[in-house]
Design a protein around this motif. Structure first.
Motif, PDB file in Angstrom:
ATOM      1  N   SER A 158     -12.739 -31.594 -47.168  1.00  0.00           N
ATOM      2  CA  SER A 158     -12.810 -30.519 -48.155  1.00  0.00           C
ATOM      3  C   SER A 158     -11.471 -30.351 -48.858  1.00  0.00           C
ATOM      4  CB  SER A 158     -13.216 -29.210 -47.470  1.00  0.00           C
ATOM      5  OG  SER A 158     -13.240 -28.140 -48.391  1.00  0.00           O
ATOM      6  N   LYS A 175     -10.993 -32.834 -51.524  1.00  0.00           N
ATOM      7  CA  LYS A 175     -11.872 -32.551 -52.669  1.00  0.00           C
ATOM      8  C   LYS A 175     -11.602 -31.169 -53.262  1.00  0.00           C
ATOM      9  CE  LYS A 175     -15.727 -33.379 -50.424  1.00  0.00           C
ATOM     10  NZ  LYS A 175     -17.174 -33.579 -50.157  1.00  0.00           N
ATOM     11  N   THR A 221     -18.798 -31.316 -53.573  1.00  0.00           N
ATOM     12  CA  THR A 221     -19.298 -32.377 -54.448  1.00  0.00           C
ATOM     13  C   THR A 221     -20.615 -32.934 -53.922  1.00  0.00           C
ATOM     14  OG1 THR A 221     -17.886 -33.945 -53.261  1.00  0.00           O
ATOM     15  CG2 THR A 221     -17.019 -33.010 -55.283  1.00  0.00           C
ATOM     16  N   PHE A 224     -19.205 -40.880 -54.366  1.00  0.00           N
ATOM     17  CA  PHE A 224     -17.879 -40.268 -54.354  1.00  0.00           C
ATOM     18  C   PHE A 224     -17.550 -39.694 -52.978  1.00  0.00           C
ATOM     19  CE2 PHE A 224     -15.192 -36.475 -54.933  1.00  0.00           C
ATOM     20  CZ  PHE A 224     -14.073 -37.070 -55.490  1.00  0.00           C
ATOM     21  N   ASN A 225     -18.526 -39.046 -52.357  1.00  0.00           N
ATOM     22  CA  ASN A 225     -18.296 -38.459 -51.038  1.00  0.00           C
ATOM     23  C   ASN A 225     -17.987 -39.524 -49.997  1.00  0.00           C
ATOM     24  OD1 ASN A 225     -18.606 -35.817 -51.900  1.00  0.00           O
ATOM     25  ND2 ASN A 225     -20.777 -35.732 -51.410  1.00  0.00           N
ATOM     26  N   ILE A 245     -14.373 -40.640 -50.513  1.00  0.00           N
ATOM     27  CA  ILE A 245     -13.400 -39.674 -49.992  1.00  0.00           C
ATOM     28  C   ILE A 245     -13.362 -39.720 -48.467  1.00  0.00           C
ATOM     29  CG2 ILE A 245     -12.841 -37.231 -49.806  1.00  0.00           C
ATOM     30  CD1 ILE A 245     -12.163 -38.458 -52.498  1.00  0.00           C
ATOM     31  N   GLU A 249      -9.912 -40.516 -46.436  1.00  0.00           N
ATOM     32  CA  GLU A 249      -9.352 -39.603 -45.426  1.00  0.00           C
ATOM     33  C   GLU A 249      -8.966 -40.367 -44.165  1.00  0.00           C
ATOM     34  OE1 GLU A 249      -9.703 -37.073 -41.797  1.00  0.00           O
ATOM     35  OE2 GLU A 249     -11.108 -38.628 -42.461  1.00  0.00           O
ATOM     36  N   LEU A 305      -5.910 -36.617 -56.678  1.00  0.00           N
ATOM     37  CA  LEU A 305      -6.236 -37.108 -55.349  1.00  0.00           C
ATOM     38  C   LEU A 305      -4.985 -37.620 -54.637  1.00  0.00           C
ATOM     39  CD1 LEU A 305      -8.259 -37.746 -53.156  1.00  0.00           C
ATOM     40  CD2 LEU A 305      -8.783 -39.901 -54.327  1.00  0.00           C
ATOM     41  N   ARG A 307      -3.108 -34.798 -53.286  1.00  0.00           N
ATOM     42  CA  ARG A 307      -3.821 -34.196 -52.166  1.00  0.00           C
ATOM     43  C   ARG A 307      -3.639 -35.039 -50.899  1.00  0.00           C
ATOM     44  NH1 ARG A 307      -4.813 -28.870 -52.828  1.00  0.00           N
ATOM     45  NH2 ARG A 307      -6.808 -28.219 -51.991  1.00  0.00           N
ATOM     46  N   ARG A 359     -20.857 -38.875 -62.400  1.00  0.00           N
ATOM     47  CA  ARG A 359     -20.865 -37.790 -61.402  1.00  0.00           C
ATOM     48  C   ARG A 359     -21.384 -36.496 -62.035  1.00  0.00           C
ATOM     49  NH1 ARG A 359     -15.148 -36.856 -58.967  1.00  0.00           N
ATOM     50  NH2 ARG A 359     -16.332 -35.163 -58.003  1.00  0.00           N
ATOM     51  N   ASP A 419     -21.868 -33.371 -60.154  1.00  0.00           N
ATOM     52  CA  ASP A 419     -20.682 -32.653 -59.684  1.00  0.00           C
ATOM     53  C   ASP A 419     -20.076 -31.728 -60.749  1.00  0.00           C
ATOM     54  OD1 ASP A 419     -20.791 -33.688 -57.166  1.00  0.00           O
ATOM     55  OD2 ASP A 419     -19.384 -35.318 -57.530  1.00  0.00           O
ATOM     56  N   ASN A 438     -17.893 -28.085 -59.942  1.00  0.00           N
ATOM     57  CA  ASN A 438     -16.524 -28.091 -60.456  1.00  0.00           C
ATOM     58  C   ASN A 438     -16.223 -26.898 -61.360  1.00  0.00           C
ATOM     59  OD1 ASN A 438     -14.410 -30.491 -60.173  1.00  0.00           O
ATOM     60  ND2 ASN A 438     -16.461 -31.320 -59.824  1.00  0.00           N
TER      61      ASN A 438
END
Length: 532
Positions: free
Chosen positions: A177, A180, A185, A190-191, A194, A198, A221, A224, A361, A364, A368
């Motif tokens: 989370s 993202k 999302t 995309f998930n 990610i 991670e 990203l 992050r 996407r 999403d 967003n």
């Protein structure tokens, strides 16, 4: 299943030569006195200097557990407190040992031996060099039999512990989370990306390459990832964000690698450079494909050796940075054309992730909205929200397959910023949405024309021959269809994008078949277009 135990002879805890030894706890002997733990073989490591103790312990084990075979193994260790020596000796042993997990259950006893020996046994078991569980013995509780003590088996497969597994999964979901930005999302691809990022970010120091169109969120990203790694104490330095497209000539060398005083006209004082500024931190090189070949060569050396020469300097500088690179270019094609070094591409390409643009996407967009409005609220100093009917109309247009978000999430953010700035009373109403949609439609037309222009640049012989045989109107329409096909994952995705509105009027539809028939009018196929 028969049990085989590995452990060290305890030169202090296992000691005792008189009859009183049976009244005290000796971990290696007590291990073989457990009624519910029958040991088939005990592999007993020793240093060779306690031969009498080894014989006594072996005899005592035979007395209390005749079924247990003691197998002494001499460990040539001069200093039992030297980590490298102890680990190397044990590592050599496990590499030679013939494990058979189908026939035996293996246990590693970590109560005896020096603390260094116990740590090495733990590490080798955790790394599965010993395909075993840990075995820990301890003195009895008050009132228990003093000679037997207690035994606990520890399985290092933490997934076996439901409470821990649940906790770790909760923490992992928090990390996902975080990457993202807390946005729920919905795009499955995309998930999945990610989720793997991670894992890689927290387990590896190897460079990561993020590709995707401008505005897909590569810079967000990267920052992050840095914040996540720093929160886990994996990085101590700064996040250095560099757009390589802004670097040119000698200025590129100086900006990246620094320079010494007097190295060129105007170099009135030394400069450290971005790579040094990222020491013990993370360096994000956005648009890395824009670097010149000389800068690429120096960057490769810096990545591999963690040191480089500043411009005009004769003394190397060290910098231990982690690299994340970003690009919207096809670097593999740039390698083939000679624009990008093959060795550098191979070095940064271990972990390659493509971030999809907004058109891939669209589901999403809705989650967003609130995130972007919260960011905008910080800019404007007031909270902004949609009226329900206005939000419905805006999302209908924003998520339509025919809406071209050329700048991806940057365009979406700019669109929301315009409406938020003009919103009275902190509410975006239907009139504001309709006005914004008109703006977007005008930009959409320009984007479609630009898409057509991109296709016009194609020099594939099939396209050049086809243009000569069809009307200008068909050329323009077909150019747009071709571009959609070139950017789509498959025929169905392309059809859904092209026939978004007309599909809503039908109870049954087959977008893929409709697109296939359209292309067939020009003797084209989706597979053929994907090769252009």
């Amino acid at each position: 299943m028969d049990k085989i135990v590995f452990g060290f002879l305890g030169t202090t805890l296992d000691a005792g030569f008189n009859a009183g030894r049976w009244e005290r706890w000796r971990p290696t002997v007590s291990l073989c006195q457990q009624e519910d733990v029958l040991i088939h073989r005990l592999v007993l490591f020793h240093g060779g200097g306690k031969g009498d103790l080894l014989k006594l312990v072996t005899a005592d084990i035979k007395r209390v557990s005749p079924e247990t075979v003691v197998e002494p193994v001499l460990m040539q260790i001069e200093d039992p407190w030297d980590f490298v020596e102890v680990y190397s000796a044990l590592h050599d042993f496990v590499r030679r040992y013939d494990f058979d997990t189908s026939a035996y259950e293996y246990l590693v006893h970590i109560t005896t031996g020096t603390h260094v020996a116990q740590i090495c046994l733990f590490l080798l078991t955790e790394a599965r060099y010993f395909p075993a569980k840990l075995l820990q013995t301890s003195p009895p509780r008050r009132g228990g039999f003093p000679e037997t003590g207690q035994v606990a088996v520890v399985d290092l497969d933490l997934s076996q512990y439901n409470q821990l597994a649940t906790r770790f999964e909760e923490e992992r979901q928090e990390d996902l989370s975080f990457l993202k930005f807390g946005i729920a999302t919905k795009n499955a691809s995309f998930n999945r990306t990610i989720e793997e990022i991670e894992q890689v970010a927290l387990r590896s120091q190897t460079p990561i390459l993020l590709t995707g169109p401008t505005g897909a969120g590569k810079s967000f990203l990267a920052r992050r990832i840095y914040e996540l790694k720093k929160a886990k104490h994996q990085l101590q330095g700064d996040f250095i964000d560099v757009n390589c497209a802004t670097l040119r000539g000698d200025g590129a060398m100086s900006a990246l690698f620094g320079h010494v005083k007097g190295s060129f006209t105007g170099a009135l004082q030394a400069r450290a450079g971005y790579l040094k500024a990222a020491d013990n931190g993370l360096l994000f090189l956005d648009e890395i494909g824009e670097l010149g070949l000389d800068e690429q060569a120096m960057l490769l050396k810096a990545i591999e050796e963690k040191r480089f020469f500043p411009m005009g300097g004769d003394k190397e500088v060290e910098s231990h940075f982690q690299l994340i690179a970003g690009t919207h270019r096809d670097l593999a094609q740039d390698v083939r054309s000679g624009r990008f070094r093959e060795d550098l591409f191979a070095r940064i390409n271990t972990w390659l992730y493509t971030l999809p643009g907004l058109k891939d996407r669209r589901e999403d967009i809705e989650p967003n909205l609130d995130f972007e409005l919260d960011r905008i609220a910080n800019q404007l100093g007031k909270k902004i929200r949609f009226n329900s009917d206005a939000k419905k109309i805006y999302l209908q247009y924003a998520m339509a397959g025919t809406t071209v978000w050329a700048g991806n999430f940057r365009d979406l953010s700019a669109s929301l910023l315009r409406m938020a700035t003009l919103a009275d009373g902190g509410r975006i109403d239907l009139a504001a949405v309709e006005k914004e949609i008109q703006r977007l439609q005008q930009r959409n037309q320009h984007a479609i024309l630009n898409i057509g222009n991109e296709v016009e640049k194609l020099d594939h012989p099939d396209w050049l021959a086809l243009k000569e045989s069809i009307d200008p109107f068909d050329q323009a329409q077909l150019a747009y269809v071709i571009q959609v096909c070139r950017s789509a994952h498959n025929l169905s995705d392309a059809g859904r994008s092209l026939f978004e509105y007309s599909r809503k009027e039908k109870k049954m539809s087959n977008d893929a078949d409709r697109l296939r028939k359209y292309l067939a009018k020009f003797d084209l196929s989706f597979a053929q277009i994907k090769t252009w």
